[in-house]
Design a protein around this motif. Structure first.
Motif, PDB file in Angstrom:
ATOM      1  N   MET A  82       0.933  -1.127  -0.030  1.00 37.56           N
ATOM      2  CA  MET A  82       0.137   0.125   0.262  1.00 37.56           C
ATOM      3  C   MET A  82       0.846   1.215   0.013  1.00 37.56           C
ATOM      4  O   MET A  82       1.783   1.323   0.710  1.00 37.56           O
ATOM      5  CB  MET A  82      -0.782  -0.195   1.376  1.00 37.56           C
ATOM      6  N   TYR A  83       0.577   2.200  -0.850  1.00 36.41           N
ATOM      7  CA  TYR A  83       1.538   3.311  -1.239  1.00 36.41           C
ATOM      8  C   TYR A  83       0.675   4.592  -0.816  1.00 36.41           C
ATOM      9  O   TYR A  83      -0.516   4.871  -1.145  1.00 36.41           O
ATOM     10  CB  TYR A  83       1.784   3.312  -2.566  1.00 36.41           C
ATOM     11  N   THR A  84       1.348   5.502   0.208  1.00 35.82           N
ATOM     12  CA  THR A  84       0.755   6.612   0.338  1.00 35.82           C
ATOM     13  C   THR A  84       1.798   7.845  -0.313  1.00 35.82           C
ATOM     14  O   THR A  84       2.651   8.015   0.101  1.00 35.82           O
ATOM     15  CB  THR A  84       0.532   6.954   1.728  1.00 35.82           C
ATOM     16  N   TRP A  85       1.187   8.565  -1.471  1.00 35.81           N
ATOM     17  CA  TRP A  85       1.864   9.696  -1.875  1.00 35.81           C
ATOM     18  C   TRP A  85       1.240  11.005  -1.582  1.00 35.81           C
ATOM     19  O   TRP A  85       0.364  11.487  -1.622  1.00 35.81           O
ATOM     20  CB  TRP A  85       1.521   9.602  -3.403  1.00 35.81           C
ATOM     21  N   ASP A  86       2.460  11.569  -1.009  1.00 33.15           N
ATOM     22  CA  ASP A  86       2.214  13.164  -0.666  1.00 33.15           C
ATOM     23  C   ASP A  86       2.798  13.662  -1.505  1.00 33.15           C
ATOM     24  O   ASP A  86       4.260  14.031  -1.295  1.00 33.15           O
ATOM     25  CB  ASP A  86       2.524  13.162   0.819  1.00 33.15           C
ATOM     26  N   LYS A 111       7.759  19.564  -0.851  1.00 32.54           N
ATOM     27  CA  LYS A 111       8.404  18.492  -0.190  1.00 32.54           C
ATOM     28  C   LYS A 111       7.533  17.034  -0.707  1.00 32.54           C
ATOM     29  O   LYS A 111       6.366  17.103  -0.094  1.00 32.54           O
ATOM     30  CB  LYS A 111       8.296  18.636   1.459  1.00 32.54           C
ATOM     31  N   PHE A 112       8.154  16.253  -1.187  1.00 31.22           N
ATOM     32  CA  PHE A 112       7.590  15.020  -1.713  1.00 31.22           C
ATOM     33  C   PHE A 112       7.737  13.974  -0.609  1.00 31.22           C
ATOM     34  O   PHE A 112       8.986  13.846  -0.321  1.00 31.22           O
ATOM     35  CB  PHE A 112       7.943  14.510  -3.019  1.00 31.22           C
ATOM     36  N   ARG A 113       6.943  13.139  -0.380  1.00 26.76           N
ATOM     37  CA  ARG A 113       6.831  12.020   0.598  1.00 26.76           C
ATOM     38  C   ARG A 113       6.063  10.647   0.217  1.00 26.76           C
ATOM     39  O   ARG A 113       5.013  11.156  -0.441  1.00 26.76           O
ATOM     40  CB  ARG A 113       6.355  12.419   1.999  1.00 26.76           C
ATOM     41  N   LEU A 114       6.718   9.717   0.341  1.00 27.20           N
ATOM     42  CA  LEU A 114       6.051   8.459  -0.221  1.00 27.20           C
ATOM     43  C   LEU A 114       6.184   7.529   1.066  1.00 27.20           C
ATOM     44  O   LEU A 114       7.265   7.219   1.585  1.00 27.20           O
ATOM     45  CB  LEU A 114       6.950   7.798  -1.239  1.00 27.20           C
ATOM     46  N   GLY A 115       4.974   7.079   1.542  1.00 25.90           N
ATOM     47  CA  GLY A 115       4.943   5.948   2.509  1.00 25.90           C
ATOM     48  C   GLY A 115       4.707   4.443   1.988  1.00 25.90           C
ATOM     49  O   GLY A 115       3.489   4.316   1.005  1.00 25.90           O
ATOM     50  N   VAL A 116       5.597   3.535   2.165  1.00 28.64           N
ATOM     51  CA  VAL A 116       5.433   2.312   1.444  1.00 28.64           C
ATOM     52  C   VAL A 116       5.002   1.168   2.788  1.00 28.64           C
ATOM     53  O   VAL A 116       5.669   1.315   3.798  1.00 28.64           O
ATOM     54  CB  VAL A 116       6.476   1.750   0.924  1.00 28.64           C
ATOM     55  N   GLY A 117       4.050   0.687   2.778  1.00 27.12           N
ATOM     56  CA  GLY A 117       3.613  -0.550   3.629  1.00 27.12           C
ATOM     57  C   GLY A 117       3.594  -1.818   2.737  1.00 27.12           C
ATOM     58  O   GLY A 117       2.673  -1.855   1.845  1.00 27.12           O
ATOM     59  N   ALA A 118       4.241  -2.774   3.603  1.00 28.43           N
ATOM     60  CA  ALA A 118       3.872  -4.310   2.985  1.00 28.43           C
ATOM     61  C   ALA A 118       3.627  -5.276   3.989  1.00 28.43           C
ATOM     62  O   ALA A 118       4.291  -5.318   5.004  1.00 28.43           O
ATOM     63  CB  ALA A 118       5.391  -4.650   2.439  1.00 28.43           C
ATOM     64  N   ASN A 119       2.343  -5.792   3.825  1.00 23.54           N
ATOM     65  CA  ASN A 119       1.978  -6.904   4.728  1.00 23.54           C
ATOM     66  C   ASN A 119       2.486  -8.301   4.456  1.00 23.54           C
ATOM     67  O   ASN A 119       1.794  -9.026   3.370  1.00 23.54           O
ATOM     68  CB  ASN A 119       0.286  -6.652   4.545  1.00 23.54           C
ATOM     69  N   ILE A 120       3.391  -8.506   5.107  1.00 25.99           N
ATOM     70  CA  ILE A 120       3.847 -10.064   4.902  1.00 25.99           C
ATOM     71  C   ILE A 120       2.978 -11.059   5.376  1.00 25.99           C
ATOM     72  O   ILE A 120       2.579 -11.961   4.582  1.00 25.99           O
ATOM     73  CB  ILE A 120       5.175 -10.226   5.582  1.00 25.99           C
TER      74      ILE A 120
END
Length: 315
Positions: A82-86, A111-120
């Motif tokens: 799941m990606y959160t693009w700011d 200010k660019f931010r990217l949050g990456v979430g990986a559910n194993i």
């Protein structure tokens, strides 16, 4: 603490490390997380696609931001991301796709931010945070010449240009007489900090010239060319024309006087003769009265004088 093989705790301990952001030339800075990858920016102009790898983007251009996973562990292949693009402009997009299509409407710093979430698994979740300072610039869209397209030879001329686009920028210009180059011709490079640029140049030859210009900033480049005609200096032309005109006028006056003068002399001679005749009549009449001669026609007296004048005198 020992790691027991094939246990979730072992997998988590093996995946924990400092994640460095990957970008060209400087990698994205990751504040925390366990997912390693690379963020890239691409922009498409017409049929061309450009890789924006210096943290600079063009405004009002379709932009594609992508995240590419660089950790190829088997357990990440089946993970749900799941990606959160700011974007830094107030827009935040959340979705499962590693690609985002967007654009920046106006120039500025973001200010660019990217949050990456990986559910194993249900209990194991890996995260990563990437951030980057972006500079959005306006592409150079025009190089406008504000002024005439005709100038005088051997005279200092000032040419004014207006550049539309974000600054600072580089401008390279050159002048080609007769629009021909018989070899490599280098251009003169100028650093621009203002949209208006004044070029002072002295044209050495008469005839057509080509003025080539190329402007470039961090995200765009534009070339322009103008056809300029160089003519003779009006002041020098006037200095040449005035003596010629004076000579022509003097010649016309001389010819006119020469033609008209012979026609005036007969009239003067005739007038002089009439005046003498009038005086002769007057003198004759006065002499007649003085001598006491009998009154008679003046013609008789005149004829007598003429006969006396015609008689020869013998000595």
């Amino acid at each position: 603490m020992r790691c027991v093989r094939n246990t979730p705790a072992c997998v988590v301990s093996l995946l924990v490390f400092t994640l460095q952001a990957l970008c060209i030339p400087d990698d994205l800075v990751q504040s925390s997380g366990h997912v390693m990858g690379k963020v890239t920016f691409h922009q498409k102009e017409g049929n061309s696609t450009y890789l924006r790898d210096a943290g600079a983007l063009a405004a009002n251009i379709p932009t594609m931001v992508s995240f590419k996973l660089s950790d190829h562990q088997p357990h990440l292949r089946t993970a749900r991301f799941m990606y959160t693009w700011d974007l830094g402009n107030g827009n935040v997009i959340v979705g499962p796709e590693p690609i985002l299509h967007c654009h920046y409407a106006s120039s500025g710093s973001y200010k660019f931010r990217l949050g990456v979430g990986a559910n194993i698994t249900r209990t194991v979740r890996l995260t990563g945070l990437y951030s980057m300072n972006l500079v959005v610039l306006d592409a150079i869209t025009s190089i406008e010449l504000r002024g005439p397209l005709s100038y005088s030879v051997n005279q200092s001329s000032s040419l004014s240009f207006l550049i539309a686009g974000s600054l600072p920028a580089w401008l390279c210009w050159r002048v080609l007489p007769n629009c021909r180059s018989y070899g490599p011709v280098s251009c003169k490079l100028v650093r621009l900090y203002d949209r208006q640029f004044k070029l002072n140049h002295t044209f050495k030859f008469v005839g057509p010239h080509c003025l080539d210009l190329s402007a470039q900033n961090n995200i765009s480049e534009l070339q322009a060319s103008y056809n300029i005609y160089v003519q003779k200096n009006p002041v020098s032309l006037l200095i040449f024309v005035l003596p010629c005109a004076s000579l022509i006028i003097a010649t016309i006056i001389f010819i006119t006087v020469s033609v008209c003068r012979p026609q005036q002399e007969p009239f003067k001679s005739k007038a002089k003769g009439e005046a003498m005749t009038y005086l002769s009549f007057a003198d004759t009449e006065v002499q007649t009265k003085k001598t006491g001669a009998p009154d008679g026609p003046a013609s008789a007296i005149i004829s007598e004088r003429k006969e006396d004048a015609l008689q020869p005198q013998i000595y």
